[in-house]
Design a protein around this motif. Structure first.
Motif, mmCIF file in Angstrom:
data_model
loop_
_atom_site.group_PDB
_atom_site.id
_atom_site.type_symbol
_atom_site.label_atom_id
_atom_site.label_comp_id
_atom_site.label_asym_id
_atom_site.label_seq_id
_atom_site.Cartn_x
_atom_site.Cartn_y
_atom_site.Cartn_z
ATOM 1 N N ALA A 7 3.422 13.787 -12.329
ATOM 2 C CA ALA A 7 3.790 13.799 -13.749
ATOM 3 C C ALA A 7 2.696 14.426 -14.609
ATOM 4 O O ALA A 7 2.967 14.907 -15.703
ATOM 5 C CB ALA A 7 4.093 12.381 -14.229
ATOM 6 N N GLU A 8 1.457 14.435 -14.122
ATOM 7 C CA GLU A 8 0.346 15.007 -14.875
ATOM 8 C C GLU A 8 0.201 16.512 -14.676
ATOM 9 O O GLU A 8 -0.508 17.165 -15.437
ATOM 10 C CB GLU A 8 -0.965 14.326 -14.479
ATOM 11 N N LEU A 9 0.831 17.043 -13.636
ATOM 12 C CA LEU A 9 0.725 18.483 -13.361
ATOM 13 C C LEU A 9 1.518 19.292 -14.387
ATOM 14 O O LEU A 9 2.491 18.796 -14.955
ATOM 15 C CB LEU A 9 1.296 18.790 -11.967
ATOM 16 N N VAL A 19 4.371 21.679 -15.590
ATOM 17 C CA VAL A 19 5.771 21.562 -15.158
ATOM 18 C C VAL A 19 6.092 22.435 -13.944
ATOM 19 O O VAL A 19 6.653 21.951 -12.960
ATOM 20 C CB VAL A 19 6.724 21.892 -16.333
ATOM 21 N N LYS A 20 5.746 23.708 -13.986
ATOM 22 C CA LYS A 20 6.074 24.613 -12.865
ATOM 23 C C LYS A 20 5.346 24.212 -11.591
ATOM 24 O O LYS A 20 5.906 24.245 -10.507
ATOM 25 C CB LYS A 20 5.746 26.072 -13.223
ATOM 26 N N ARG A 21 4.078 23.831 -11.713
ATOM 27 C CA ARG A 21 3.305 23.423 -10.538
ATOM 28 C C ARG A 21 3.894 22.151 -9.938
ATOM 29 O O ARG A 21 4.006 22.011 -8.727
ATOM 30 C CB ARG A 21 1.838 23.212 -10.918
ATOM 31 N N ALA A 22 4.280 21.225 -10.787
ATOM 32 C CA ALA A 22 4.893 19.988 -10.305
ATOM 33 C C ALA A 22 6.201 20.301 -9.584
ATOM 34 O O ALA A 22 6.500 19.713 -8.539
ATOM 35 C CB ALA A 22 5.141 19.036 -11.472
ATOM 36 N N GLU A 23 6.959 21.226 -10.134
ATOM 37 C CA GLU A 23 8.234 21.598 -9.516
ATOM 38 C C GLU A 23 8.011 22.189 -8.127
ATOM 39 O O GLU A 23 8.709 21.844 -7.169
ATOM 40 C CB GLU A 23 8.972 22.583 -10.427
ATOM 41 N N GLU A 74 0.826 -1.204 0.000
ATOM 42 C CA GLU A 74 0.000 0.000 0.000
ATOM 43 C C GLU A 74 0.863 1.258 0.000
ATOM 44 O O GLU A 74 0.550 2.225 -0.690
ATOM 45 C CB GLU A 74 -0.947 -0.012 1.195
ATOM 46 N N ALA A 75 1.956 1.244 0.765
ATOM 47 C CA ALA A 75 2.858 2.393 0.779
ATOM 48 C C ALA A 75 3.491 2.590 -0.587
ATOM 49 O O ALA A 75 3.586 3.720 -1.089
ATOM 50 C CB ALA A 75 3.941 2.202 1.853
ATOM 51 N N ALA A 76 3.906 1.506 -1.219
ATOM 52 C CA ALA A 76 4.490 1.606 -2.563
ATOM 53 C C ALA A 76 3.459 2.103 -3.568
ATOM 54 O O ALA A 76 3.778 2.912 -4.443
ATOM 55 C CB ALA A 76 5.046 0.249 -2.992
ATOM 56 N N ASP A 77 2.217 1.654 -3.438
ATOM 57 C CA ASP A 77 1.149 2.131 -4.320
ATOM 58 C C ASP A 77 0.907 3.620 -4.144
ATOM 59 O O ASP A 77 0.696 4.347 -5.117
ATOM 60 C CB ASP A 77 -0.154 1.381 -4.042
ATOM 61 N N LEU A 78 0.922 4.082 -2.902
ATOM 62 C CA LEU A 78 0.703 5.499 -2.635
ATOM 63 C C LEU A 78 1.811 6.350 -3.246
ATOM 64 O O LEU A 78 1.546 7.361 -3.896
ATOM 65 C CB LEU A 78 0.597 5.748 -1.124
ATOM 66 N N VAL A 79 3.049 5.926 -3.061
ATOM 67 C CA VAL A 79 4.182 6.646 -3.656
ATOM 68 C C VAL A 79 4.036 6.689 -5.172
ATOM 69 O O VAL A 79 4.219 7.731 -5.800
ATOM 70 C CB VAL A 79 5.524 5.991 -3.245
ATOM 71 N N ALA A 80 3.672 5.570 -5.752
ATOM 72 C CA ALA A 80 3.516 5.505 -7.206
ATOM 73 C C ALA A 80 2.373 6.402 -7.672
ATOM 74 O O ALA A 80 2.488 7.076 -8.700
ATOM 75 C CB ALA A 80 3.281 4.067 -7.643
ATOM 76 N N ALA A 81 1.267 6.421 -6.929
ATOM 77 C CA ALA A 81 0.130 7.272 -7.299
ATOM 78 C C ALA A 81 0.517 8.743 -7.246
ATOM 79 O O ALA A 81 0.145 9.533 -8.130
ATOM 80 C CB ALA A 81 -1.058 7.000 -6.381
ATOM 81 N N VAL A 82 1.274 9.125 -6.233
ATOM 82 C CA VAL A 82 1.732 10.509 -6.128
ATOM 83 C C VAL A 82 2.663 10.847 -7.292
ATOM 84 O O VAL A 82 2.541 11.909 -7.914
ATOM 85 C CB VAL A 82 2.438 10.769 -4.774
ATOM 86 N N GLU A 83 3.569 9.948 -7.628
ATOM 87 C CA GLU A 83 4.491 10.186 -8.742
ATOM 88 C C GLU A 83 3.734 10.341 -10.063
ATOM 89 O O GLU A 83 4.041 11.213 -10.860
ATOM 90 C CB GLU A 83 5.512 9.049 -8.855
ATOM 91 N N ARG A 84 2.732 9.480 -10.288
ATOM 92 C CA ARG A 84 1.939 9.581 -11.516
ATOM 93 C C ARG A 84 1.191 10.907 -11.557
ATOM 94 O O ARG A 84 1.128 11.570 -12.587
ATOM 95 C CB ARG A 84 0.952 8.422 -11.626
ATOM 96 N N ALA A 85 0.607 11.290 -10.418
ATOM 97 C CA ALA A 85 -0.146 12.544 -10.369
ATOM 98 C C ALA A 85 0.782 13.739 -10.578
ATOM 99 O O ALA A 85 0.433 14.682 -11.294
ATOM 100 C CB ALA A 85 -0.887 12.666 -9.036
#
Length: 197
Positions: free
Chosen positions: A144-146, A148-152, A131-142
């Motif tokens: 990546a969708e932002l 560029v500046k907002r993601a930064e 579940e922790a790995a899934d959460l990290v992955a979900a955050v990383e995917r999200a």
């Protein structure tokens, strides 16, 4: 007034996203026909991002490399029947995530049965790690969708734990912009993570 038809809370895709999706769809057709150049273009376009994504799950360079290689190898071997549903990038990230989860589950089972009496790994611990790995992955995917500046801004705040002032100084923007971008980014991340669960 223009008429917009879209799903609730779904941002409109950028022109770059539309172009990338069309280009990747063309790659799929060419790969299915056995075009090695198209396969290499897909591989070069995604290998590094998928490796980083897998590494966040596995915390092992070797395992992350193997997982990404396996996903691309499966695509090439099954190319004649490869028809990803939806965006190609989503297919690739899901394939890597699933392969990484499988590897984590196999490793946890091996530890469970191979560990000494005092070192047994419980099913709850395995589930918690997944579940922790899934959460990290979900955050990383999200992230990546932002944009560029907002993601930064979000990465500097959430990952590097910089203050608003430090972020503003590093990016050459005012603190109010940092606050606004972070608020919008966090709302997007919360919505995406909630949808992923």
């Amino acid at each position: 007034m223009s008429l917009e038809i879209r799903f609730a809370n779904q941002p409109l895709p950028s022109w770059d996203d539309v172009k990338a999706d069309a280009e990747e769809r063309a790659w799929v057709g060419r790969i299915r026909a056995g075009d090695l150049d198209a396969f290499e273009a897909l591989y070069r376009g995604y290998w590094e991002r998928l490796y980083a994504f897998a590494f966040r799950y596995l915390r092992s360079k070797e395992d992350a490399e193997e997982i990404v290689q396996e996903v691309f190898l499966r695509i090439w071997r099954g190319r004649a029947h490869w028809v990803p549903a939806g965006a190609v990038r989503n297919y690739l990230y899901l394939a890597v995530r699933n392969a990484a989860r499988d590897r984590l589950e196999r490793a946890a089972v091996a530890r469970h049965w191979g560990a000494g009496l005092g070192e047994r790994v419980t099913a709850a611990e395995i589930q918690s790690n997944l579940e922790a790995a899934d959460l990290v992955a979900a955050v990383e995917r999200a992230l990546a969708e932002l944009p560029v500046k907002r993601a930064e801004v979000c990465k500097l705040r959430l990952i590097d734990e910089l203050s608003y002032a430090q972020i503003a100084q590093r990016l050459g923007i005012c603190e109010k912009t940092v606050e606004t971008q972070l608020a919008r980014g966090l709302k997007f991340l919360r919505d995406r993570i909630r949808d992923a669960r």
